[in-house]
Write an enzyme that holds these catalytic residues in place. Structure first.
Site, mmCIF file in Angstrom:
data_model
loop_
_atom_site.group_PDB
_atom_site.id
_atom_site.type_symbol
_atom_site.label_atom_id
_atom_site.label_comp_id
_atom_site.label_asym_id
_atom_site.label_seq_id
_atom_site.Cartn_x
_atom_site.Cartn_y
_atom_site.Cartn_z
ATOM 1 N N HIS A 86 3.904 -9.751 -7.155
ATOM 2 C CA HIS A 86 4.655 -8.995 -9.207
ATOM 3 C C HIS A 86 5.211 -7.749 -8.405
ATOM 4 C CE1 HIS A 86 0.400 -8.611 -8.060
ATOM 5 N NE2 HIS A 86 0.431 -7.678 -9.501
ATOM 6 N N HIS A 101 3.733 -4.621 -8.377
ATOM 7 C CA HIS A 101 3.008 -2.912 -8.426
ATOM 8 C C HIS A 101 2.692 -3.316 -7.053
ATOM 9 C CE1 HIS A 101 0.580 -4.013 -12.370
ATOM 10 N NE2 HIS A 101 1.879 -3.245 -12.307
ATOM 11 N N ASP A 143 0.815 -1.352 -5.287
ATOM 12 C CA ASP A 143 -0.579 -2.628 -4.465
ATOM 13 C C ASP A 143 -0.575 -3.773 -3.898
ATOM 14 O OD1 ASP A 143 -1.308 -3.600 -7.727
ATOM 15 O OD2 ASP A 143 -3.040 -3.934 -5.921
ATOM 16 N N HIS A 144 0.302 -4.527 -4.304
ATOM 17 C CA HIS A 144 1.099 -5.776 -3.212
ATOM 18 C C HIS A 144 3.249 -5.491 -3.104
ATOM 19 C CE1 HIS A 144 -1.692 -8.090 -5.928
ATOM 20 N NE2 HIS A 144 -1.610 -6.828 -6.811
ATOM 21 N N HIS A 168 0.166 -10.743 -16.795
ATOM 22 C CA HIS A 168 -0.081 -8.825 -15.717
ATOM 23 C C HIS A 168 0.925 -8.493 -16.114
ATOM 24 C CE1 HIS A 168 -2.350 -6.566 -13.498
ATOM 25 N NE2 HIS A 168 -1.332 -6.740 -11.840
ATOM 26 N N ASP A 197 -1.704 -11.221 -9.199
ATOM 27 C CA ASP A 197 -3.298 -10.612 -10.272
ATOM 28 C C ASP A 197 -2.705 -11.427 -11.869
ATOM 29 O OD1 ASP A 197 -3.901 -8.751 -7.797
ATOM 30 O OD2 ASP A 197 -2.717 -7.114 -9.109
ATOM 31 N N HIS A 222 -7.170 -10.250 -5.751
ATOM 32 C CA HIS A 222 -8.622 -9.053 -5.563
ATOM 33 C C HIS A 222 -9.742 -9.854 -5.360
ATOM 34 C CE1 HIS A 222 -5.781 -5.306 -6.142
ATOM 35 N NE2 HIS A 222 -5.661 -6.085 -6.941
HETATM 36 FE FE FE Z 1 -3.236 -5.881 -8.495
HETATM 37 ZN ZN ZN Z 2 -0.700 -6.486 -10.012
#
Ligand code: FE
Ligand code: ZN
Length: 256
Positions: free
Chosen positions: A57, A59, A61-62, A115, A134, A172
């Site tokens: 996805h 985001h 942090d990915h 998400h 996530d 995570h």
């Molecule tokens: Fe994440």
């Molecule tokens: Zn995420």
């Protein structure tokens, strides 16, 4: 028959990076790219050359490491068609039912929105592994940032029917905190009690709680256990639709 080597390592504050490597062909994919340097270091440590990034996805942090990794390796970036435009460097857009190939290993794309609007998971049946980003965490699930409870419930239900022994790799390390919440929702669940004790000990030693398995999550994860009589009773939702029960568990977690 392909058998992937899978290497998981911590990155950022609480993310995991994962590399999957087909020893027959040398093909190597990163599952998401939380940040470039730790992924480069992991590749160097293993002696593997990056050929692909499979994005779950959009985001940051990915995806934050994609540009640098692509520039360095020329790897192919695959990710959800429904999030094209939000993912830098996306080469191959995938949707439900598509197949991705990492060397001789074949992964099935499962759309798992909730998400985010276009979140996908990658299931490698012959490897017995699923990469869920996530969507599903151990004893938890992703926040409903771009989807509603019925949407996320449908997504989780697709993962719940995978073979029980399937290894689940999540985005995570949240398991210890997730267990503390889950014990407020289903305190009598003995499998959950045992998992919470194990995870607390792992956390104290800095050991990862992941990967988990579908079977373990079915036994312990309150977000997959909307049909549990104890949970329904505790929430005052006996006999209600499962997505409603799920939605209430999610709401309580958001306030926890
Ligand atoms: Fe994440
Ligand atoms: Zn995420």
């Amino acid at each position: 028959m392909a058998k992937l080597d899978i290497y998981q390592f911590p990155t950022r504050s609480d993310n995991y990076g994962v590399l999957i490597h087909d020893p027959e062909t040398g093909a190597t994919a990163a599952i998401d790219a939380p940040e470039a340097e730790p992924i480069k270091a992991a590749l160097a440590q293993k002696g593997w050359t990056l050929t692909d990034i499979l994005v779950t996805h959009h985001h940051a942090d990915h995806t934050a490491g994609i540009d640098a990794l692509k520039k360095k390796t020329g790897c192919t970036v695959t990710g959800p068609a429904r999030e094209a435009g939000l993912i830098p460097g996306l080469d191959v857009e995938v949707k439900e039912g598509d197949t991705v190939e990492i060397g001789n290993a074949k992964g099935h794309v499962i759309e798992t929105p909730g998400h985010t609007r276009g979140h996908v998971s990658y299931f490698f049946p012959e490897e017995g592994a699923v990469f869920v980003g996530d969507t599903l965490f151990s004893v938890g699930c992703g926040k409903l940032l771009e989807g509603d409870a019925p949407t996320m419930w449908t997504s989780l239900s697709k993962l719940a029917v995978l073979p029980a022994e399937t290894e689940v790799y999540c985005g995570h390390e949240y398991t210890n905190a997730n267990c503390r919440f889950a014990l407020t929702i289903e305190p009598e669940n003995e499998a959950l009690q045992a998992r919470a004790a194990e995870v607390a000990e792992n956390a104290a030693n800095g050991a990862p709680s992941l990967p988990t398995t579908i079977g373990q999550e079915l036994a312990t994860n309150p977000f997959l256990r909307a049909s549990s009589p104890e949970i329904q009773q505790r929430l005052g939702l006996e006999g209600q639709p499962l997505d409603v029960v799920f939605g209430e568990v999610r709401k309580r977690k958001d306030r926890f």
